[in-house]
Design a protein around this motif. Structure first.
Motif, PDB file in Angstrom:
ATOM      1  N   ILE A   5       0.868  -1.171   0.000  1.00 10.32           N
ATOM      2  CA  ILE A   5       0.000   0.000   0.000  1.00 10.32           C
ATOM      3  C   ILE A   5       0.906   1.222   0.000  1.00 10.32           C
ATOM      4  CG2 ILE A   5      -1.788   1.289   1.230  1.00 10.32           C
ATOM      5  CD1 ILE A   5      -2.549  -1.392   2.587  1.00 10.32           C
ATOM      6  N   ILE A   6       0.614   2.170  -0.878  1.00 11.49           N
ATOM      7  CA  ILE A   6       1.356   3.427  -0.935  1.00 11.49           C
ATOM      8  C   ILE A   6       0.414   4.538  -0.504  1.00 11.49           C
ATOM      9  CG2 ILE A   6       2.652   5.038  -2.385  1.00 11.49           C
ATOM     10  CD1 ILE A   6       3.203   2.621  -4.263  1.00 11.49           C
ATOM     11  N   TRP A   7       0.858   5.315   0.467  1.00 19.29           N
ATOM     12  CA  TRP A   7       0.076   6.454   0.954  1.00 19.29           C
ATOM     13  C   TRP A   7       0.773   7.737   0.540  1.00 19.29           C
ATOM     14  CZ3 TRP A   7       1.330   2.464   4.475  1.00 19.29           C
ATOM     15  CH2 TRP A   7       0.249   1.651   4.848  1.00 19.29           C
ATOM     16  N   TYR A   8       0.008   8.687   0.016  1.00 16.05           N
ATOM     17  CA  TYR A   8       0.489  10.017  -0.326  1.00 16.05           C
ATOM     18  C   TYR A   8      -0.097  10.970   0.705  1.00 16.05           C
ATOM     19  CZ  TYR A   8       1.832   7.860  -4.707  1.00 16.05           C
ATOM     20  OH  TYR A   8       2.412   7.051  -5.646  1.00 16.05           O
ATOM     21  N   LEU A   9       0.785  11.735   1.344  1.00 12.78           N
ATOM     22  CA  LEU A   9       0.363  12.631   2.418  1.00 12.78           C
ATOM     23  C   LEU A   9       0.797  14.055   2.103  1.00 12.78           C
ATOM     24  CD1 LEU A   9       1.716   9.817   3.871  1.00 12.78           C
ATOM     25  CD2 LEU A   9       0.368  10.788   5.707  1.00 12.78           C
ATOM     26  N   GLU A  10       0.037  15.014   2.615  1.00 15.63           N
ATOM     27  CA  GLU A  10       0.378  16.410   2.382  1.00 15.63           C
ATOM     28  C   GLU A  10       0.076  17.262   3.598  1.00 15.63           C
ATOM     29  OE1 GLU A  10      -2.038  17.859  -0.861  1.00 15.63           O
ATOM     30  OE2 GLU A  10      -3.892  17.618   0.266  1.00 15.63           O
ATOM     31  N   MET A  11       0.708  18.432   3.619  1.00 18.84           N
ATOM     32  CA  MET A  11       0.459  19.465   4.611  1.00 18.84           C
ATOM     33  C   MET A  11       0.351  20.764   3.820  1.00 18.84           C
ATOM     34  SD  MET A  11       2.778  20.503   7.945  1.00 18.84           S
ATOM     35  CE  MET A  11       2.803  18.820   8.563  1.00 18.84           C
ATOM     36  N   ARG A  12      -0.775  21.436   3.947  1.00 15.35           N
ATOM     37  CA  ARG A  12      -1.011  22.639   3.151  1.00 15.35           C
ATOM     38  C   ARG A  12      -0.849  23.940   3.932  1.00 15.35           C
ATOM     39  NH1 ARG A  12      -2.761  22.412  -1.831  1.00 15.35           N
ATOM     40  NH2 ARG A  12      -3.192  20.406  -2.746  1.00 15.35           N
ATOM     41  N   ASP A  13      -0.610  23.822   5.219  1.00 15.90           N
ATOM     42  CA  ASP A  13      -0.477  25.011   6.055  1.00 15.90           C
ATOM     43  C   ASP A  13       0.585  24.731   7.111  1.00 15.90           C
ATOM     44  OD1 ASP A  13      -0.769  27.079   7.940  1.00 15.90           O
ATOM     45  OD2 ASP A  13      -2.941  27.107   7.777  1.00 15.90           O
ATOM     46  N   ARG A 133       3.058  24.043  -0.172  1.00 19.09           N
ATOM     47  CA  ARG A 133       2.603  22.708   0.225  1.00 19.09           C
ATOM     48  C   ARG A 133       3.824  21.822   0.453  1.00 19.09           C
ATOM     49  NH1 ARG A 133       1.555  18.470  -3.855  1.00 19.09           N
ATOM     50  NH2 ARG A 133       0.397  16.797  -2.904  1.00 19.09           N
ATOM     51  N   VAL A 134       3.710  20.938   1.455  1.00 23.52           N
ATOM     52  CA  VAL A 134       4.747  19.947   1.719  1.00 23.52           C
ATOM     53  C   VAL A 134       4.089  18.586   1.596  1.00 23.52           C
ATOM     54  CG1 VAL A 134       6.441  19.079   3.382  1.00 23.52           C
ATOM     55  CG2 VAL A 134       5.942  21.537   3.286  1.00 23.52           C
ATOM     56  N   TRP A 135       4.731  17.674   0.899  1.00 20.88           N
ATOM     57  CA  TRP A 135       4.120  16.359   0.697  1.00 20.88           C
ATOM     58  C   TRP A 135       5.191  15.274   0.706  1.00 20.88           C
ATOM     59  CZ3 TRP A 135       4.483  12.945  -3.556  1.00 20.88           C
ATOM     60  CH2 TRP A 135       5.237  13.414  -4.639  1.00 20.88           C
ATOM     61  N   LEU A 136       4.728  14.043   0.818  1.00 22.50           N
ATOM     62  CA  LEU A 136       5.607  12.880   0.793  1.00 22.50           C
ATOM     63  C   LEU A 136       4.771  11.651   0.504  1.00 22.50           C
ATOM     64  CD1 LEU A 136       5.060  11.198   3.669  1.00 22.50           C
ATOM     65  CD2 LEU A 136       6.329  13.112   4.587  1.00 22.50           C
ATOM     66  N   HIS A 137       5.443  10.562   0.293  1.00 19.40           N
ATOM     67  CA  HIS A 137       4.741   9.283   0.206  1.00 19.40           C
ATOM     68  C   HIS A 137       5.505   8.251   1.015  1.00 19.40           C
ATOM     69  CE1 HIS A 137       7.604   8.523  -3.092  1.00 19.40           C
ATOM     70  NE2 HIS A 137       7.408   7.244  -2.839  1.00 19.40           N
TER      71      HIS A 137
END
Length: 165
Positions: A5-13, A133-137
């Motif tokens: 399972i691959i999860w993509y996560l983000e933070m917008r603030d 935006r900051v994101w990762l997987h």
């Protein structure tokens, strides 16, 4: 065939960041002069235990160009002079920062470094002028506490997929 399972996560603030203090015994230094071979070393040192191999198999010239670009930054964490972990930030579009690679050397897992180092990575991503935006997987092959650590720091899942291992 095995799946992950691959999860993509983000933070917008940046206010969504639930920071954890970095242990005083852990020092982090940005590699201000890109060194592709250092990134290869860190990728292997941290990633071998998690089956990271895609960059080692791909076009090394493309990888080198990315590492040496202004859109890429590398930070190394040290404990008592030894490499304890590292992370890479990548922002090719000038606004979306990916925490491209993040992890601890196996010897230092369980010492309480992960949350603080991740908070350092998030802070550096938001301090990069122009970041929106900051994101990762991450994936189910990663450390069992990885997804929880990302979520506790304020990341939210925006996409999930199943892929072959």
């Amino acid at each position: 065939m095995a799946e992950q399972i691959i999860w993509y996560l983000e933070m917008r603030d940046p206010k969504a960041h639930h920071a954890r203090a970095m242990p005083e015994t852990l020092g982090v230094v940005e590699c201000e002069i890109p060194q592709f071979e250092l990134n290869r070393f860190l990728y292997r040192l941290v990633g071998t235990q998690w089956q990271w191999s895609e960059m080692l198999e791909g076009d090394q010239n493309e990888w080198r160009a990315m590492v040496e670009s202004d859109a890429h930054r590398t930070f190394v964490a040290y404990y008592r002079g030894a490499v304890a972990g590292y992370y890479e930030l990548y922002r090719p579009d000038g606004v979306n920062v990916e925490i491209l690679y993040f992890g601890l050397v196996e010897t230092f897992i369980g010492m309480g470094f992960g949350a603080g180092l991740l908070s350092h990575a998030i802070d550096q991503a938001w301090r990069w002028p122009g970041t929106d935006r900051v994101w990762l997987h991450t994936c189910s092959l990663d450390h069992p506490a990885a997804l929880e650590n990302y979520q506790k720091r304020g990341f939210e899942i925006y996409h999930e997929e199943v892929a072959p291992c």
